[in-house]
Design a protein around this motif. Structure first.
Motif, PDB file in Angstrom:
ATOM      1  N   ILE A 166       0.860  -1.189   0.000  1.00 24.04           N
ATOM      2  CA  ILE A 166       0.000   0.000   0.000  1.00 24.04           C
ATOM      3  C   ILE A 166       0.895   1.238   0.000  1.00 24.04           C
ATOM      4  N   LEU A 167       0.689   2.129  -0.979  1.00 19.87           N
ATOM      5  CA  LEU A 167       1.450   3.367  -1.091  1.00 19.87           C
ATOM      6  C   LEU A 167       0.507   4.538  -1.331  1.00 19.87           C
ATOM      7  N   GLY A 180      -6.135   3.447  -6.462  1.00 27.12           N
ATOM      8  CA  GLY A 180      -6.781   2.242  -6.978  1.00 27.12           C
ATOM      9  C   GLY A 180      -5.925   1.024  -6.733  1.00 27.12           C
ATOM     10  N   ASP A 181      -6.384  -0.118  -7.218  1.00 30.85           N
ATOM     11  CA  ASP A 181      -5.655  -1.375  -7.094  1.00 30.85           C
ATOM     12  C   ASP A 181      -5.013  -1.716  -8.436  1.00 30.85           C
ATOM     13  N   TYR A 182      -3.764  -2.151  -8.386  1.00 33.46           N
ATOM     14  CA  TYR A 182      -2.992  -2.464  -9.580  1.00 33.46           C
ATOM     15  C   TYR A 182      -2.373  -3.853  -9.461  1.00 33.46           C
ATOM     16  N   ARG A 183      -2.218  -4.515 -10.591  1.00 39.30           N
ATOM     17  CA  ARG A 183      -1.494  -5.782 -10.647  1.00 39.30           C
ATOM     18  C   ARG A 183      -0.075  -5.481 -11.096  1.00 39.30           C
ATOM     19  N   VAL A 184       0.891  -6.074 -10.407  1.00 39.60           N
ATOM     20  CA  VAL A 184       2.299  -5.874 -10.731  1.00 39.60           C
ATOM     21  C   VAL A 184       2.796  -7.121 -11.456  1.00 39.60           C
ATOM     22  N   TRP A 185       3.416  -6.922 -12.619  1.00 44.68           N
ATOM     23  CA  TRP A 185       3.952  -7.998 -13.436  1.00 44.68           C
ATOM     24  C   TRP A 185       5.444  -7.773 -13.630  1.00 44.68           C
ATOM     25  N   GLY A 192       2.160  -9.563  -7.815  1.00 43.63           N
ATOM     26  CA  GLY A 192       1.399  -9.152  -6.640  1.00 43.63           C
ATOM     27  C   GLY A 192       0.448  -8.024  -6.938  1.00 43.63           C
ATOM     28  N   ILE A 193      -0.070  -7.472  -5.855  1.00 43.41           N
ATOM     29  CA  ILE A 193      -1.064  -6.388  -5.929  1.00 43.41           C
ATOM     30  C   ILE A 193      -0.479  -5.154  -5.251  1.00 43.41           C
ATOM     31  N   LEU A 194      -0.657  -4.003  -5.883  1.00 41.17           N
ATOM     32  CA  LEU A 194      -0.262  -2.720  -5.324  1.00 41.17           C
ATOM     33  C   LEU A 194      -1.532  -1.897  -5.149  1.00 41.17           C
ATOM     34  N   THR A 195      -1.753  -1.402  -3.950  1.00 47.53           N
ATOM     35  CA  THR A 195      -2.873  -0.499  -3.681  1.00 47.53           C
ATOM     36  C   THR A 195      -2.328   0.902  -3.503  1.00 47.53           C
ATOM     37  N   VAL A 196      -2.844   1.835  -4.293  1.00 50.28           N
ATOM     38  CA  VAL A 196      -2.459   3.236  -4.201  1.00 50.28           C
ATOM     39  C   VAL A 196      -3.620   3.975  -3.562  1.00 50.28           C
TER      40      VAL A 196
END
Length: 96
Positions: free
Chosen positions: A3-4, A70-75, A91-95
């Motif tokens: 979470i950032l 928002g929520d993002y997928r990291v590849w 993984g998942i990154l939540t901004v």
């Protein structure tokens, strides 16, 4: 999950575990941070760099990759020497 805040500019670090027998040392590496659930398109990948055994890319408003809340997928994509080209969802990154 990471979470950032949207106001933060910092490196997003992605740990890399190569398949057995594959050396990724110095291999080209790219990272995509996307809001959709499908594989990233070619234009969604950003050039990353290696730092202390992980891949990293600068994200945030003072980078080339600003992110709205928002929520993002990291590849991650690593292209070591040989026939393999490794693409994995990391993984998942939540901004916020």
């Amino acid at each position: 999950m990471l979470i950032l805040p949207a106001s933060s500019t910092e490196y997003l670090h992605v740990p890399v575990t190569a398949p057995p027998g594959v050396d990724v040392t110095g291999a080209p590496v790219r990272i995509a941070v996307v809001a959709h659930r499908t594989s990233p398109a070619d234009n969604e990948w950003g050039v990353a760099e290696w730092a202390e055994g992980a891949a990293r890319i600068l994200i945030g408003p003072d980078s080339g990759l600003p992110l709205a809340p928002g929520d993002y997928r990291v590849w991650i994509n690593v292209d070591p020497a040989g026939s393999e080209n490794i693409v994995r969802k990391s993984g998942i990154l939540t901004v916020t």
